[in-house]
Design a protein around this motif. Structure first.
Motif, PDB file in Angstrom:
ATOM      1  N   ASP A  26      -8.690  -3.852   5.253  1.00 48.76           N
ATOM      2  CA  ASP A  26      -7.368  -3.176   4.963  1.00 48.76           C
ATOM      3  C   ASP A  26      -6.336  -4.132   4.605  1.00 48.76           C
ATOM      4  O   ASP A  26      -6.182  -5.361   4.813  1.00 48.76           O
ATOM      5  CB  ASP A  26      -6.974  -2.468   6.282  1.00 48.76           C
ATOM      6  CG  ASP A  26      -8.073  -1.522   6.706  1.00 48.76           C
ATOM      7  OD1 ASP A  26      -8.440  -0.783   5.668  1.00 48.76           O
ATOM      8  OD2 ASP A  26      -8.323  -1.267   7.983  1.00 48.76           O
ATOM      9  N   LYS A  27      -5.338  -3.786   3.560  1.00 47.20           N
ATOM     10  CA  LYS A  27      -4.454  -4.341   3.250  1.00 47.20           C
ATOM     11  C   LYS A  27      -3.241  -4.545   4.127  1.00 47.20           C
ATOM     12  O   LYS A  27      -3.039  -3.586   4.981  1.00 47.20           O
ATOM     13  CB  LYS A  27      -3.728  -3.668   2.218  1.00 47.20           C
ATOM     14  CG  LYS A  27      -4.751  -3.986   0.907  1.00 47.20           C
ATOM     15  CD  LYS A  27      -4.481  -3.055  -0.510  1.00 47.20           C
ATOM     16  CE  LYS A  27      -5.505  -2.936  -1.499  1.00 47.20           C
ATOM     17  NZ  LYS A  27      -4.926  -2.249  -2.708  1.00 47.20           N
ATOM     18  N   ASN A  66       2.808  -2.620   4.027  1.00 46.18           N
ATOM     19  CA  ASN A  66       3.638  -2.644   2.661  1.00 46.18           C
ATOM     20  C   ASN A  66       4.593  -1.533   3.028  1.00 46.18           C
ATOM     21  O   ASN A  66       4.458  -0.390   3.210  1.00 46.18           O
ATOM     22  CB  ASN A  66       2.589  -2.151   1.359  1.00 46.18           C
ATOM     23  CG  ASN A  66       3.470  -1.955   0.079  1.00 46.18           C
ATOM     24  OD1 ASN A  66       4.578  -1.335   0.223  1.00 46.18           O
ATOM     25  ND2 ASN A  66       3.227  -2.642  -0.811  1.00 46.18           N
ATOM     26  N   SER A  80       5.040   1.733   0.676  1.00 51.92           N
ATOM     27  CA  SER A  80       3.864   2.438   0.781  1.00 51.92           C
ATOM     28  C   SER A  80       4.284   3.347   2.160  1.00 51.92           C
ATOM     29  O   SER A  80       4.059   4.531   2.302  1.00 51.92           O
ATOM     30  CB  SER A  80       2.588   2.087   1.190  1.00 51.92           C
ATOM     31  OG  SER A  80       1.707   2.766   1.505  1.00 51.92           O
ATOM     32  N   ALA A 138      -3.969   7.179   1.384  1.00 52.04           N
ATOM     33  CA  ALA A 138      -3.515   6.167   1.498  1.00 52.04           C
ATOM     34  C   ALA A 138      -4.683   5.136   2.105  1.00 52.04           C
ATOM     35  O   ALA A 138      -4.815   4.039   1.995  1.00 52.04           O
ATOM     36  CB  ALA A 138      -2.346   6.282   2.518  1.00 52.04           C
ATOM     37  N   ARG A 151      -4.965   1.328   3.112  1.00 47.05           N
ATOM     38  CA  ARG A 151      -3.489   1.374   3.534  1.00 47.05           C
ATOM     39  C   ARG A 151      -3.468   1.973   4.876  1.00 47.05           C
ATOM     40  O   ARG A 151      -2.700   2.918   5.479  1.00 47.05           O
ATOM     41  CB  ARG A 151      -2.597   2.058   2.671  1.00 47.05           C
ATOM     42  CG  ARG A 151      -2.360   1.168   1.130  1.00 47.05           C
ATOM     43  CD  ARG A 151      -1.299   0.369   1.429  1.00 47.05           C
ATOM     44  NE  ARG A 151      -1.103  -0.580   0.228  1.00 47.05           N
ATOM     45  CZ  ARG A 151      -0.685  -1.827   0.435  1.00 47.05           C
ATOM     46  NH1 ARG A 151      -0.492  -2.403   1.392  1.00 47.05           N
ATOM     47  NH2 ARG A 151      -0.873  -2.327  -0.875  1.00 47.05           N
ATOM     48  N   ASP A 165       0.060   1.335   6.819  1.00 50.11           N
ATOM     49  CA  ASP A 165       0.892   2.081   6.137  1.00 50.11           C
ATOM     50  C   ASP A 165       0.912   3.595   6.529  1.00 50.11           C
ATOM     51  O   ASP A 165       2.059   4.203   7.121  1.00 50.11           O
ATOM     52  CB  ASP A 165       0.826   1.881   4.544  1.00 50.11           C
ATOM     53  CG  ASP A 165       0.916   0.562   4.082  1.00 50.11           C
ATOM     54  OD1 ASP A 165       1.164  -0.263   4.912  1.00 50.11           O
ATOM     55  OD2 ASP A 165       0.632   0.457   2.794  1.00 50.11           O
TER      56      ASP A 165
END
Length: 137
Positions: free
Chosen positions: A3-4, A7, A10, A63, A68, A71
């Motif tokens: 997982d990022k 952000n 976002s 997402a 994400r 987010d």
């Protein structure tokens, strides 16, 4: 793929969707229904809440497919909590705070569950399609 990290752009976009969905599905219905036996229900019908949930599934899954999860959990929960707060804050009894807290907790739990499951399925599909190539088969 992991997982990022969070952000903010976002998360902000995901914050804006729930209030719009709330307004479309629940915002216009502000009157309680009085039944012949004197009982009161509402102001929302089950189909309105189901519509709201199904509408929010789209950006949550979108997402999550992009890894994400943080987010979507943060943005969707904050947006839906803000919408509930705005809509219910004119209740003079103060009980709306319990409702808002319930919306926040339930949205966070449901969003994390759906987003994590969606991201896991996407990750498994990604690894499954490349697994044979990576082993030279």
């Amino acid at each position: 793929m992991r997982d990022k990290p969070l952000n903010l752009a976002s998360a902000l976009l995901l914050f804006l969707v729930p209030p719009a969905a709330w307004a479309a599905w629940l915002g216009w219905d502000q009157h309680r229904d009085v039944h012949p036996d004197g009982s009161v229900s509402g102001p929302y019908e089950a189909w309105q809440v189901i519509g709201l949930v199904l509408t929010l599934l789209v950006p949550v899954c979108w997402a999550a497919l992009r890894h994400r999860v943080a987010d979507t959990a943060l943005g969707t929960t904050a947006g839906l909590t803000a919408a509930a707060w705005y809509d219910w804050s004119d209740d003079s009894s103060g009980l709306y705070l319990i409702g808002v807290a319930t919306v926040m907790a339930a949205t966070l739990a449901a969003t994390l569950a759906v987003a994590s499951l969606t991201a896991s399925v996407a990750r498994a599909r990604h690894h499954g399609s490349g697994a044979a190539i990576g082993r030279g088969e």
